[in-house]
Design a protein around this motif. Structure first.
Motif, PDB file in Angstrom:
ATOM      1  N   ALA A   1     -83.906 -57.670  40.855  1.00 44.99           N
ATOM      2  CA  ALA A   1     -82.841 -57.944  39.887  1.00 44.99           C
ATOM      3  C   ALA A   1     -81.589 -57.145  40.213  1.00 44.99           C
ATOM      4  CB  ALA A   1     -83.326 -57.620  38.475  1.00 44.99           C
ATOM      5  N   GLU A   2     -81.780 -55.897  40.657  1.00 48.30           N
ATOM      6  CA  GLU A   2     -80.627 -55.054  41.014  1.00 48.30           C
ATOM      7  C   GLU A   2     -79.924 -55.598  42.251  1.00 48.30           C
ATOM      8  OE1 GLU A   2     -79.664 -50.372  42.163  1.00 48.30           O
ATOM      9  OE2 GLU A   2     -81.696 -51.006  41.630  1.00 48.30           O
ATOM     10  N   LEU A   3     -80.711 -56.050  43.237  1.00 51.62           N
ATOM     11  CA  LEU A   3     -80.116 -56.601  44.456  1.00 51.62           C
ATOM     12  C   LEU A   3     -79.233 -57.793  44.144  1.00 51.62           C
ATOM     13  CD1 LEU A   3     -79.919 -56.908  47.573  1.00 51.62           C
ATOM     14  CD2 LEU A   3     -82.040 -58.241  47.465  1.00 51.62           C
ATOM     15  N   LEU A   4     -79.680 -58.620  43.211  1.00 51.32           N
ATOM     16  CA  LEU A   4     -78.955 -59.842  42.875  1.00 51.32           C
ATOM     17  C   LEU A   4     -77.978 -59.650  41.728  1.00 51.32           C
ATOM     18  CD1 LEU A   4     -82.038 -62.191  43.160  1.00 51.32           C
ATOM     19  CD2 LEU A   4     -80.139 -62.073  44.779  1.00 51.32           C
ATOM     20  N   GLN A   5     -77.938 -58.427  41.193  1.00 50.29           N
ATOM     21  CA  GLN A   5     -77.032 -58.112  40.087  1.00 50.29           C
ATOM     22  C   GLN A   5     -77.263 -59.064  38.903  1.00 50.29           C
ATOM     23  OE1 GLN A   5     -74.542 -55.418  39.963  1.00 50.29           O
ATOM     24  NE2 GLN A   5     -76.030 -54.818  41.516  1.00 50.29           N
ATOM     25  N   ILE A   6     -78.565 -59.289  38.620  1.00 47.02           N
ATOM     26  CA  ILE A   6     -78.969 -60.157  37.519  1.00 47.02           C
ATOM     27  C   ILE A   6     -79.955 -59.397  36.650  1.00 47.02           C
ATOM     28  CG2 ILE A   6     -80.095 -62.343  36.887  1.00 47.02           C
ATOM     29  CD1 ILE A   6     -79.343 -63.431  39.611  1.00 47.02           C
ATOM     30  N   GLY A   7     -79.845 -59.517  35.340  1.00 45.71           N
ATOM     31  CA  GLY A   7     -80.832 -58.918  34.461  1.00 45.71           C
ATOM     32  C   GLY A   7     -82.207 -59.505  34.728  1.00 45.71           C
ATOM     33  N   LEU A   8     -83.237 -58.664  34.681  1.00 47.18           N
ATOM     34  CA  LEU A   8     -84.585 -59.131  35.007  1.00 47.18           C
ATOM     35  C   LEU A   8     -85.017 -60.319  34.146  1.00 47.18           C
ATOM     36  CD1 LEU A   8     -87.036 -58.755  36.775  1.00 47.18           C
ATOM     37  CD2 LEU A   8     -87.870 -57.002  35.205  1.00 47.18           C
ATOM     38  N   PRO A   9     -84.780 -60.310  32.822  1.00 51.21           N
ATOM     39  CA  PRO A   9     -85.166 -61.496  32.029  1.00 51.21           C
ATOM     40  C   PRO A   9     -84.446 -62.766  32.477  1.00 51.21           C
ATOM     41  CG  PRO A   9     -84.758 -59.609  30.590  1.00 51.21           C
ATOM     42  CD  PRO A   9     -84.272 -59.226  31.951  1.00 51.21           C
ATOM     43  N   ASP A  10     -83.195 -62.624  32.953  1.00 52.40           N
ATOM     44  CA  ASP A  10     -82.441 -63.803  33.401  1.00 52.40           C
ATOM     45  C   ASP A  10     -82.901 -64.286  34.768  1.00 52.40           C
ATOM     46  OD1 ASP A  10     -80.871 -63.763  31.106  1.00 52.40           O
ATOM     47  OD2 ASP A  10     -79.455 -62.352  31.985  1.00 52.40           O
TER      48      ASP A  10
ATOM     49  N   ALA B   1     -90.576 -60.831  44.648  1.00 53.01           N
ATOM     50  CA  ALA B   1     -90.728 -61.801  43.566  1.00 53.01           C
ATOM     51  C   ALA B   1     -91.915 -62.699  43.861  1.00 53.01           C
ATOM     52  CB  ALA B   1     -89.467 -62.644  43.406  1.00 53.01           C
ATOM     53  N   LEU B   2     -92.586 -63.121  42.801  1.00 52.05           N
ATOM     54  CA  LEU B   2     -93.651 -64.111  42.893  1.00 52.05           C
ATOM     55  C   LEU B   2     -93.040 -65.464  42.557  1.00 52.05           C
ATOM     56  CD1 LEU B   2     -96.714 -64.689  43.227  1.00 52.05           C
ATOM     57  CD2 LEU B   2     -96.912 -64.418  40.745  1.00 52.05           C
ATOM     58  N   LEU B   3     -93.179 -66.404  43.495  1.00 55.97           N
ATOM     59  CA  LEU B   3     -92.564 -67.722  43.351  1.00 55.97           C
ATOM     60  C   LEU B   3     -93.637 -68.785  43.184  1.00 55.97           C
ATOM     61  CD1 LEU B   3     -89.980 -67.448  46.282  1.00 55.97           C
ATOM     62  CD2 LEU B   3     -89.653 -66.805  43.887  1.00 55.97           C
ATOM     63  N   SER B   4     -93.338 -69.791  42.377  1.00 61.35           N
ATOM     64  CA  SER B   4     -94.233 -70.934  42.243  1.00 61.35           C
ATOM     65  C   SER B   4     -94.054 -71.850  43.447  1.00 61.35           C
ATOM     66  CB  SER B   4     -93.931 -71.697  40.951  1.00 61.35           C
ATOM     67  OG  SER B   4     -92.635 -72.271  41.016  1.00 61.35           O
ATOM     68  N   ALA B   5     -94.907 -72.877  43.550  1.00 62.92           N
ATOM     69  CA  ALA B   5     -94.838 -73.787  44.693  1.00 62.92           C
ATOM     70  C   ALA B   5     -93.513 -74.528  44.753  1.00 62.92           C
ATOM     71  CB  ALA B   5     -95.994 -74.783  44.635  1.00 62.92           C
ATOM     72  N   ASN B   6     -92.864 -74.732  43.606  1.00 67.90           N
ATOM     73  CA  ASN B   6     -91.563 -75.409  43.609  1.00 67.90           C
ATOM     74  C   ASN B   6     -90.398 -74.427  43.662  1.00 67.90           C
ATOM     75  OD1 ASN B   6     -91.606 -74.368  41.055  1.00 67.90           O
ATOM     76  ND2 ASN B   6     -91.451 -76.331  39.983  1.00 67.90           N
ATOM     77  N   GLY B   7     -90.707 -73.152  43.963  1.00 74.31           N
ATOM     78  CA  GLY B   7     -89.651 -72.176  44.203  1.00 74.31           C
ATOM     79  C   GLY B   7     -89.062 -71.524  42.975  1.00 74.31           C
ATOM     80  N   ARG B   8     -89.786 -71.528  41.859  1.00 77.45           N
ATOM     81  CA  ARG B   8     -89.269 -70.896  40.648  1.00 77.45           C
ATOM     82  C   ARG B   8     -89.797 -69.458  40.555  1.00 77.45           C
ATOM     83  NH1 ARG B   8     -86.625 -73.305  36.685  1.00 77.45           N
ATOM     84  NH2 ARG B   8     -87.318 -75.367  37.398  1.00 77.45           N
ATOM     85  N   VAL B   9     -88.950 -68.527  40.106  1.00 74.69           N
ATOM     86  CA  VAL B   9     -89.325 -67.116  40.016  1.00 74.69           C
ATOM     87  C   VAL B   9     -90.232 -66.914  38.805  1.00 74.69           C
ATOM     88  CG1 VAL B   9     -88.497 -64.753  39.774  1.00 74.69           C
ATOM     89  CG2 VAL B   9     -87.156 -66.409  41.098  1.00 74.69           C
ATOM     90  N   ILE B  10     -91.479 -66.454  39.070  1.00 74.95           N
ATOM     91  CA  ILE B  10     -92.441 -66.193  37.996  1.00 74.95           C
ATOM     92  C   ILE B  10     -92.439 -64.718  37.615  1.00 74.95           C
ATOM     93  CG2 ILE B  10     -94.878 -66.297  37.363  1.00 74.95           C
ATOM     94  CD1 ILE B  10     -95.176 -68.573  39.342  1.00 74.95           C
ATOM     95  N   GLU B  11     -92.466 -63.848  38.616  1.00 67.23           N
ATOM     96  CA  GLU B  11     -92.384 -62.402  38.412  1.00 67.23           C
ATOM     97  C   GLU B  11     -91.367 -61.853  39.399  1.00 67.23           C
ATOM     98  OE1 GLU B  11     -96.117 -60.394  38.690  1.00 67.23           O
ATOM     99  OE2 GLU B  11     -97.236 -62.023  37.729  1.00 67.23           O
ATOM    100  N   ALA B  12     -90.803 -60.692  39.075  1.00 70.42           N
ATOM    101  CA  ALA B  12     -89.830 -60.078  39.980  1.00 70.42           C
ATOM    102  C   ALA B  12     -89.783 -58.584  39.697  1.00 70.42           C
ATOM    103  CB  ALA B  12     -88.451 -60.706  39.823  1.00 70.42           C
ATOM    104  N   SER B  13     -89.436 -57.822  40.713  1.00 65.62           N
ATOM    105  CA  SER B  13     -89.291 -56.375  40.547  1.00 65.62           C
ATOM    106  C   SER B  13     -87.890 -56.053  40.047  1.00 65.62           C
ATOM    107  CB  SER B  13     -89.550 -55.669  41.874  1.00 65.62           C
ATOM    108  OG  SER B  13     -88.547 -56.017  42.826  1.00 65.62           O
ATOM    109  N   ALA B  14     -87.759 -54.844  39.484  1.00 67.70           N
ATOM    110  CA  ALA B  14     -86.444 -54.395  39.043  1.00 67.70           C
ATOM    111  C   ALA B  14     -85.491 -54.301  40.222  1.00 67.70           C
ATOM    112  CB  ALA B  14     -86.565 -53.044  38.339  1.00 67.70           C
ATOM    113  N   ALA B  15     -86.042 -53.954  41.423  1.00 66.00           N
ATOM    114  CA  ALA B  15     -85.201 -53.859  42.613  1.00 66.00           C
ATOM    115  C   ALA B  15     -84.621 -55.220  42.999  1.00 66.00           C
ATOM    116  CB  ALA B  15     -86.003 -53.275  43.778  1.00 66.00           C
TER     117      ALA B  15
END
Length: 363
Positions: free
Chosen positions: A189-198, A173-187
């Motif tokens: 999202a699967e690891l965290l059991q969360i939909g990629l848009p969420d 995942a690409l994170l901003s300086a304050n730790g927010r997810v900007i981009e993420a791989s499908a893997a």
């Protein structure tokens, strides 16, 4: 400016020092007509020139002459064809005539051959100027070759990162300086059991399982060190929690992007190894982890008790407690569960804790 710069300055000084009695249209008179323009842009990084309607150079600054690997005094008095290919010269002449006919500036991208043989590009404007009752063509350009090259390299790097994100199978995942997810791989999202848009827009700290305050404080200090650019890379382990409430121990590589001296704006987080998802269990003590590592090494109960200076009764208590905590009924099951749950490092021998700060640390 290189060693040729004084020659350029001297060239214009000589022109301005000539007699004011020169006839209009002569080199001396023309030189006096654009002396103020020359003073303004002669030493500027932008490339500039003036040509008459016949394609003859009346003036050029050092930056423009440098595009052709020469100096201004070698340009003045020469024609377009003396420096450009016939096809390019015809194109430039047609553009000059268009400017003269319309009387309006034209934006233009100039391609030229660099001294090293590569093709360069400069962007700027050509426009009509009046010099002693005749209209000439002036141009001013900024060399954008290095900018375009840097842009292409950046685009290539971004494409490589996108390929890593989308096709490597690694949770990242690409994170901003304050730790927010900007981009993420499908893997991821699967690891965290969360939909990629969420997952996009989530704060990374909400993806961490509750754990000892000391572990979270250490992770926080390492993150601040990255953002402040005191370090560029960090390898650490952490507990992630998925949408079902299951935890997994993950090895995470954090890397800042860019080389600026200020604060980092983005960080790539890549999970290289993770344990199987499991329900939360009470944290183990250092002694319990050491017992598991010795079990994985094949030590007998007697050897473990001697190594840790424990009585047999105390060791039996620890083993019984570990079987309860990890849901394992036998010694082999205890070792297997220790690896599956990420308690022991999967690629270390002798066996050691997955969270040990040093490869040789037992726990």
């Amino acid at each position: 400016m290189d060693s040729r710069t004084p020659d350029v300055i001297q060239h214009h000084a000589e022109h301005r020092a000539r007699t004011h009695a020169a006839e209009p249209g002569t080199p001396a008179a023309v030189s006096r007509g654009y002396a103020a323009f020359a003073d303004l842009v002669d030493l500027a990084p932008a490339a500039a020139f003036i040509r008459d309607r016949h394609g003859r150079y009346l003036w050029a600054n050092h930056a423009y002459a440098h595009l052709y690997g020469t100096v201004p005094r070698q340009l003045v008095g020469k024609y377009i064809e003396d420096f450009d290919t016939p096809a390019e010269a015809d194109r430039f002449r047609a553009l000059d005539q268009q400017i003269l006919a319309r009387g309006m500036p034209v934006r233009h991208t100039l391609r030229y051959r660099r001294p090293d043989g590569s093709t360069g590009r400069a962007f700027g404007h050509r426009f009509p100027v009046r010099e002693y009752a005749r209209t000439c063509i002036a141009g001013i350009y900024v060399d954008i070759t290095d900018h375009l090259r840097a842009t292409a390299q950046r685009q290539e790097a971004e494409e490589s990162l996108s390929a890593l994100r989308d096709h490597s199978g690694l949770p990242c995942a690409l994170l901003s300086a304050n730790g927010r997810v900007i981009e993420a791989s499908a893997a991821a999202a699967e690891l965290l059991q969360i939909g990629l848009p969420d997952l996009l827009g989530r704060r990374a700290q909400t993806l961490l399982a509750p754990g000892p305050a000391s572990d979270l404080d250490l992770l926080h200090r390492r993150w601040n060190s990255l953002i402040a650019r005191r370090t560029r890379r960090v390898e650490t382990t952490t507990l992630l929690i998925d949408s079902r409430g299951l935890q997994c121990r993950a090895e995470v590589h954090l890397t800042t992007i860019g080389h600026s001296a200020g604060r980092a704006r983005h960080v790539w987080a890549v999970v290289t190894r993770q344990s199987l998802a499991h329900e939360a269990h009470p944290p183990l003590t250092a002694a319990q982890i050491r017992i598991l590592s010795l079990l994985a090494q094949g030590s007998s109960n007697s050897d473990i008790a001697t190594s840790l200076r424990l009585s047999r009764q105390t060791l039996d208590y620890h083993l019984s407690r570990l079987r309860q905590l990890l849901g394992a009924g036998t010694r082999p099951a205890l070792v297997a569960r220790a690896y599956v749950l990420g308690i022991l490092a999967p690629q270390a021998w002798p066996p050691r804790s997955a969270t040990a700060p040093h490869p040789l640390s037992p726990a």
